[in-house]
Design an enzyme around this catalytic site. Sequence first.
Site, PDB file in Angstrom:
ATOM      1  N   PHE A 118       0.853  -1.199   0.000  1.00  9.88           N
ATOM      2  CA  PHE A 118       0.000   0.000   0.000  1.00  9.88           C
ATOM      3  C   PHE A 118       0.890   1.250   0.000  1.00  9.88           C
ATOM      4  O   PHE A 118       1.893   1.309   0.717  1.00  9.88           O
ATOM      5  CB  PHE A 118      -0.896  -0.033   1.244  1.00  9.88           C
ATOM      6  CG  PHE A 118      -1.952   1.028   1.245  1.00  9.88           C
ATOM      7  CD1 PHE A 118      -3.129   0.866   0.530  1.00  9.88           C
ATOM      8  CD2 PHE A 118      -1.774   2.201   1.960  1.00  9.88           C
ATOM      9  CE1 PHE A 118      -4.110   1.851   0.531  1.00  9.88           C
ATOM     10  CE2 PHE A 118      -2.743   3.200   1.959  1.00  9.88           C
ATOM     11  CZ  PHE A 118      -3.914   3.019   1.243  1.00  9.88           C
ATOM     12  N   ASP A 188       0.740  -4.704   8.869  1.00 11.04           N
ATOM     13  CA  ASP A 188      -0.324  -3.745   8.612  1.00 11.04           C
ATOM     14  C   ASP A 188      -1.614  -4.536   8.430  1.00 11.04           C
ATOM     15  O   ASP A 188      -1.752  -5.305   7.471  1.00 11.04           O
ATOM     16  CB  ASP A 188      -0.005  -2.904   7.372  1.00 11.04           C
ATOM     17  CG  ASP A 188      -0.984  -1.746   7.212  1.00 11.04           C
ATOM     18  OD1 ASP A 188      -2.161  -1.908   7.604  1.00 11.04           O
ATOM     19  OD2 ASP A 188      -0.582  -0.707   6.666  1.00 11.04           O
ATOM     20  N   TYR A 213     -11.556   2.337   9.841  1.00 12.55           N
ATOM     21  CA  TYR A 213     -12.664   2.852   9.028  1.00 12.55           C
ATOM     22  C   TYR A 213     -13.040   1.926   7.878  1.00 12.55           C
ATOM     23  O   TYR A 213     -13.956   2.220   7.143  1.00 12.55           O
ATOM     24  CB  TYR A 213     -12.362   4.263   8.503  1.00 12.55           C
ATOM     25  CG  TYR A 213     -10.999   4.439   7.853  1.00 12.55           C
ATOM     26  CD1 TYR A 213     -10.758   3.951   6.577  1.00 12.55           C
ATOM     27  CD2 TYR A 213      -9.970   5.079   8.526  1.00 12.55           C
ATOM     28  CE1 TYR A 213      -9.519   4.105   5.988  1.00 12.55           C
ATOM     29  CE2 TYR A 213      -8.729   5.244   7.942  1.00 12.55           C
ATOM     30  CZ  TYR A 213      -8.506   4.757   6.668  1.00 12.55           C
ATOM     31  OH  TYR A 213      -7.278   4.906   6.093  1.00 12.55           O
ATOM     32  N   LYS A 214     -12.313   0.803   7.739  1.00 17.20           N
ATOM     33  CA  LYS A 214     -12.653  -0.162   6.694  1.00 17.20           C
ATOM     34  C   LYS A 214     -13.677  -1.146   7.274  1.00 17.20           C
ATOM     35  O   LYS A 214     -14.818  -0.771   7.518  1.00 17.20           O
ATOM     36  CB  LYS A 214     -11.380  -0.796   6.159  1.00 17.20           C
ATOM     37  CG  LYS A 214     -10.549   0.242   5.378  1.00 17.20           C
ATOM     38  CD  LYS A 214      -9.140  -0.165   5.052  1.00 17.20           C
ATOM     39  CE  LYS A 214      -8.444   0.983   4.311  1.00 17.20           C
ATOM     40  NZ  LYS A 214      -6.985   0.873   4.294  1.00 17.20           N
ATOM     41  N   ARG A 363     -12.310  -3.458  -7.540  1.00 16.70           N
ATOM     42  CA  ARG A 363     -12.277  -4.107  -6.236  1.00 16.70           C
ATOM     43  C   ARG A 363     -13.678  -4.103  -5.652  1.00 16.70           C
ATOM     44  O   ARG A 363     -14.327  -3.057  -5.594  1.00 16.70           O
ATOM     45  CB  ARG A 363     -11.334  -3.292  -5.357  1.00 16.70           C
ATOM     46  CG  ARG A 363     -10.599  -4.035  -4.307  1.00 16.70           C
ATOM     47  CD  ARG A 363      -9.581  -3.136  -3.645  1.00 16.70           C
ATOM     48  NE  ARG A 363     -10.171  -1.928  -3.073  1.00 16.70           N
ATOM     49  CZ  ARG A 363      -9.598  -1.200  -2.118  1.00 16.70           C
ATOM     50  NH1 ARG A 363      -8.438  -1.566  -1.630  1.00 16.70           N
ATOM     51  NH2 ARG A 363     -10.169  -0.122  -1.648  1.00 16.70           N
TER      52      ARG A 363
HETATM   53  C1  LIG Z   1      -6.123   2.007   4.309  1.00 22.15           C
HETATM   54  C2  LIG Z   1      -4.701   1.680   4.573  1.00 22.15           C
HETATM   55  C3  LIG Z   1      -3.866   2.581   5.231  1.00 22.15           C
HETATM   56  C4  LIG Z   1      -4.405   3.914   5.642  1.00 22.15           C
HETATM   57  O1  LIG Z   1      -3.511   4.712   6.305  1.00 22.15           O
HETATM   58  P1  LIG Z   1      -4.041   6.104   6.873  1.00 22.15           P
HETATM   59  O2  LIG Z   1      -2.934   6.605   7.676  1.00 22.15           O
HETATM   60  O3  LIG Z   1      -5.314   5.857   7.597  1.00 22.15           O
HETATM   61  O4  LIG Z   1      -4.334   6.975   5.689  1.00 22.15           O
HETATM   62  C5  LIG Z   1      -2.560   2.202   5.485  1.00 22.15           C
HETATM   63  N1  LIG Z   1      -2.088   0.990   5.080  1.00 22.15           N
HETATM   64  C6  LIG Z   1      -2.883   0.117   4.433  1.00 22.15           C
HETATM   65  C7  LIG Z   1      -2.339  -1.209   4.038  1.00 22.15           C
HETATM   66  C8  LIG Z   1      -4.194   0.440   4.140  1.00 22.15           C
HETATM   67  O5  LIG Z   1      -4.969  -0.419   3.491  1.00 22.15           O
END
Ligand SMILES: *Cc1c(COP(=O)(O)O)cnc(C)c1O
Length: 389
Positions: A118, A188, A213-214, A363
């Site tokens: 990511f 992560d 938030y997911k 997705r």
């Molecule tokens: C959604 C997501 C993030 C989000 O990071 P934020 O700091 O909340 O913007 C980070 N890593 C992964 C793998 C994600 O899917």
Amino acid sequence: MTAPDPAALDAADPLRRFAASFERSAAAAVFADGNSLGPPPVAAREYAIALLDEWRAQLTAGWERWLDYPLEVGDRLGAACLGAAPGQVAVCDSTSVNLVKAVGALVPRRLVVAADEFPTDRYLLQGIAHQTGAELVTVADAGAVVNACAVAPSVAVLSAVHYRSGAWCDVAEMTAAVHDSGSEIVWDLSHAVGAVPLRLDDWGVRLAVGCTYKYLNSGPGAPAFVYVARDAQASVRQPLWGWFGQRDQFEMGERYDPADGVRAWLIGTPNILGTALVDAGVALVAEAGIEAIRAKSERLVALAETLADEWLVPQGWRVVTPRDPQRRGGHLAVARDDAREVCAALIARDLVVPDFRAPDVLRLGFSPLPTSFADVAEALRRIRDLPPA
Ligand SMILES: *Cc1c(COP(=O)(O)O)cnc(C)c1O
């Protein structure tokens, strides 16, 4: 394989009643982006209003309770979703900031990341390498991360469930392999938490971060979390020394002296309203049970896969999510050259809200509690029936 009847699956779904625990938007589109922003729990409104009332009534006295709230919600999140005993999870900051804390705590000389990780994870490691002079090794994929850690002592960052493909790593096995080679790994869990059962304590994970938030449905920008295994807490010290991590915070002492335990991972004043929304999202997962959620999620993704094979593959789509149900999370990814245009058209016509991930992936993320099997079938049908541009 012929697709099972969605109505029959819904009738047999033990979690069916939870759909009423979420607010429905007025849009006609089927929401299939629950792995980007889960829909609001009905209770989120009550949690938020209760917090506003508490603020009005208590003013600064509210901090009596709020000081511990990020750790209390962390304990609840840990129990419901992470397989974590109390005292190891703090709800705070963003995933990005927590990643900086976790990686920095390991004082890396050599960093390892996959090229398809990511973006924020990759960029943050680039930044840490830039700031500290650590070597940054970028490898092809998750499997190569473990191999690269065997070359020299390293700190790796890896998503447990991949944001694009949905591939789910064997966290226990990979953690053991990395540790055996004298390296460290920060997991992560952003696309894993609330979708797949995690047993961080049992799996020997030392550090993990993730967002809420997911699949935890805690709302836009809700605070993230960090997990620091009890055994690691004394030996790793996160690099952002703020007053909320200070022992005897209100003594205003001269030198930083970290609080015991995971409290030392707080930096500055936590977002209490956002934490209340995390509390609301976690409460639903706790009530439904992560094993039951996973069982439903597996079936939702399997239905999407069967329908994609039946309807979309003949139209030139490829399924890019792993075919093994044990090795994938809660979303299905299909690829075709015009995925960007298809995604835009589905949204513009109020048919489906999927997500596009460059260069060619559509997705489909099905948040297990609010999504019905009928929703999945309808989303796939609408993608199939979209007229060519
Ligand atoms: C959604 C997501 C993030 C989000 O990071 P934020 O700091 O909340 O913007 C980070 N890593 C992964 C793998 C994600 O899917």
